[in-house]
Scaffold this active site. Structure first.
Site, PDB file in Angstrom:
ATOM      1  N   HIS A 194       0.823  -1.226   0.000  1.00 12.61           N
ATOM      2  CA  HIS A 194       0.000   0.000   0.000  1.00 12.61           C
ATOM      3  C   HIS A 194       0.854   1.271   0.000  1.00 12.61           C
ATOM      4  CE1 HIS A 194      -3.616  -2.243   0.442  1.00 12.61           C
ATOM      5  NE2 HIS A 194      -3.347  -2.686   1.651  1.00 12.61           N
TER       6      HIS A 194
HETATM    7 ZN   LIG Z   1      -4.136  -6.687   3.009  1.00 12.26          ZN
END
Ligand SMILES: [Zn+2]
Length: 670
Positions: A194
């Site tokens: 992320h």
């Molecule tokens: Zn995840």
């Protein structure tokens, strides 16, 4: 055996030196031929990166709540995986201390801190400097950044651990590329997928996998193409961003999308995000519409998309962004992948790039689930056959998404193309018409001929062929005092046969399914007025390939219909009847306009489509009212029925749910 011994004894000394006689525990003599190792790959070990120092990154304890309910990205994650591998006998480390010599099965690859130069191959200087500054930051500032950040926390060890995590990933990849090991698993944290080039997010600091891929390209010119497969339950937004215009990296992410509502939210994880520029076609998102995806779903997606595309791409090296939060038991993920499923996926990926696969830990928050999943992956990396999958069935939701992804990616990948994608190569809009627009026009004519239904004018600020004949009504519907039935439905389905070579629909063998006609006829026979609202999934000519505008338009349209038509109709009671995805627009209306006095019933034939909970701006009684007044018909295999995916009763906000029996067709279960 005696004869075998005699044979050995008659060998010349030079030949005899190739033979050894061993006495087994049961007293038998066996003959062993001393030959040099000829199996280069399978005689190598599987690498493992594990380093107890990565446990230093932990959330600052701010209240007793943090003790009782620890943050999911817990320092014990890597330890528990390592301990499970050791207990299974794959790692020889009885105290689970992280020793250097882990025995003869696996090979420990030491982690190191990634250098600034390596990290800056992906991240901005500002991002690096910010994380560096957390080392000496006052605690109150760490807490402030934790509270303000996008699902991340910081302590004084975060920067160090993030560098170790990235450095460990780099070293694992280097070891596989250099063939020091045959493949590897990097049990690292904090995770990375992320982390975007300019910011941390989603428990991730540095983009471990992206950094490692860039380092591999830099150090080994022979590695020209890398496939990154991300099976973490969340979209790998950071990895996508790092390589979005880079044709050297094929990035495939399988993740929950939930129409853009699942973390990291927004349209980045949708299936139309295919890469740009030179990288067009090298970004593939397989976005699950809901929770509850299982082994059968993932295996289906692998067989239909991941493996054919990877084989066509033909990578030199494969990295798995291996979150285990799609595993059964992970509450955040809500999916049901079992260890057997993970072992099959790993087994398939091992067939690529001469077996050069590096598996890197991302998310996964149920300590037991991540451990047994990582064990299954590691066993498969070592060469064990994949485990037996009990449930190979795939869901309708999965099949639908996979078909949509194949369709959109067929522009870029021959293996997904049933013949030539003619429409993609056409320039002029006059050369083709979207079938759902054609079908609605036909339906409008048919409903006019059968029931004299005509179009109601809708005021709009844009035009699209998809708006044509969108709302039809029986004559003087607003004056009918007996009752009003409002149908809200998707465009009619075509049951068809697609030519596997040309991709063309065989029209003579295809049928337009018109179950709505039956409901409309019934309503008119009862003396009710009818309003029929068509909700297209895509708006032609409005740059709406992802369906976002269509969904927003549907919600607006329902409110418009209520404000300008339905609320003013003479009928004292209204029956709402939704079919398919269009039911979402109906539920939106019931939550945003007070229809309670007028609604006799709200029937939704959802089938296998997404289920929408009522969200209201009215008052707290709407949910109870909706539960009492609604009937929501779902297909037998709808994910909501899966007891392993949620473990509790469906919420009242979803309405009164009814499950169709197994034999009923999925689209119209009544
Ligand atoms: Zn995840």
């Amino acid at each position: 055996m005696a004869r075998m011994c005699r044979t050995a004894a008659t060998q010349t000394p030079s030949k005899l030196s190739l033979l050894r006689l061993l006495v087994t525990g049961t007293g038998y003599l066996v003959m062993v031929i001393n030959l040099p190792r000829v199996l280069g790959f399978s005689s190598k070990r599987t690498g493992i990166v594990y380093d107890a120092r990565m446990r230093g990154h932990a959330k600052l304890i701010m209240s007793s709540f943090d003790y009782a309910d620890p943050h999911p990205e817990d320092p014990r994650r890597t330890y528990r995986i390592y301990k499970t591998l050791a207990e299974a006998g794959l790692v020889d480390d009885h105290n689970f201390a992280g020793v250097m010599d882990v025995g003869r099965i696996m090979h420990r690859i030491p982690a190191r801190e990634a250098t600034a130069e390596e990290i800056l191959l992906v991240h901005t200087k500002e991002h690096y400097d910010f994380l560096e500054s957390t080392q000496t930051m006052p605690e109150e500032d760490l807490i402030r950044h934790t509270e303000e950040g996008d699902s991340v926390y910081f302590n004084h060890d975060s920067f160090y651990c993030a560098k170790l995590s990235a450095g460990g990933t780099i070293e694992a990849c280097f070891a596989v590329v250099e063939e020091t090991v045959k493949n590897a698993i990097a049990v690292v944290r904090p995770p990375g997928h992320h982390a975007e080039p300019e910011k941390p997010g989603g428990f991730c600091m540095f983009a471990n996998v992206s950094i490692a891929a860039k380092c591999v390209f830099k150090k080994y010119p022979s590695i020209k193409k890398i496939a990154i497969i991300d099976w973490d339950v969340h979209h790998g937004n950071g990895t996508q961003k790092a390589f979005y215009d880079d044709p050297r990296v094929l990035f495939i992410s399988l993740h929950r999308y939930d129409n853009g509502h699942f973390y990291p939210s927004g349209p980045a994880g949708n299936l139309d995000m295919c890469g740009k520029g030179e990288g067009a076609g090298y970004n593939i998102n397989i976005p699950w519409p809901c929770k509850g995806m299982k082994d059968g779903d993932y295996i289906y997606a692998f067989r239909k998309i991941v493996m054919p595309v990877c084989e066509e791409f033909d990578p030199d090296f494969v990295i798995i962004s291996s979150g285990f939060d799609a595993a059964l038991g992970d509450e955040l993920g809500g999916c049901c992948l079992k260890p057997a499923g993970y072992s099959h996926l790993t087994h398939m990926l091992k067939s690529l790039a001469g077996g050069k696969v590096c598996c890197v830990l991302e998310g996964g928050y149920n300590l037991n689930s991540i451990s047994v999943s990582a064990l299954a992956v590691t066993r498969t990396l070592l060469g064990e056959p994949p485990m037996h999958v009990e449930d190979t069935e795939f869901s309708a939701a999965c099949a639908k998404v996979v078909a949509q992804v194949a369709n959109i990616q067929s522009t870029y990948w021959k293996c997904l193309r049933p013949g030539k994608n003619v429409v993609a190569s056409m320039k002029g809009k006059d050369d083709y018409e979207r079938l759902h627009d054609v079908i609605r026009q036909y339906q409008a004519r048919s409903l006019y001929e059968k029931f004299s239904m005509t179009q109601l004018p809708i005021l709009r600020d844009r035009t699209s062929p998809s708006f044509s004949e969108q709302v039809l009504a029986t004559p003087s519907f607003h004056e009918n005092t007996k009752g009003l039935v409002v149908f809200v439905h998707d465009t009619l389905d075509v049951q068809g046969y697609v030519d596997p070579v040309t991709g063309a629909l065989d029209v003579s063998g295809s049928y337009l399914l018109t179950p709505e006609n039956r409901y409309i006829k019934w309503s008119i026979d009862q003396g009710y007025a009818v309003v029929d609202i068509n909700i297209p999934s895509i708006l032609t000519d409005l740059d709406d390939e992802d369906g976002y505008q269509a969904a927003a338009n549907a919600l607006d349209l329902m409110i418009y219909m209520w404000d300008y038509y339905l609320d003013h109709a003479a009928a004292p009671k209204i029956i709402f009847f939704g079919i398919g995805e269009a039911c979402q627009a109906l539920v939106h209306l019931l939550g945003h306009r007070d229809t309670r006095e007028r609604t006799r019933a709200a029937i939704s034939v959802v089938g296998p489509a997404s289920l929408k909970a009522i969200v209201t701006i009215l008052d707290e009684y709407v949910v109870d009212w909706y539960h009492r007044s609604s009937l929501v018909l779902l297909s037998n295999d709808h994910p909501i029925w899966d007891p392993t995916s949620h473990g509790k009763k469906p919420r009242r906000k979803l309405g009164t749910l009814v499950r169709a029996d197994k034999k009923t067709t999925m689209k119209t279960p009544i």
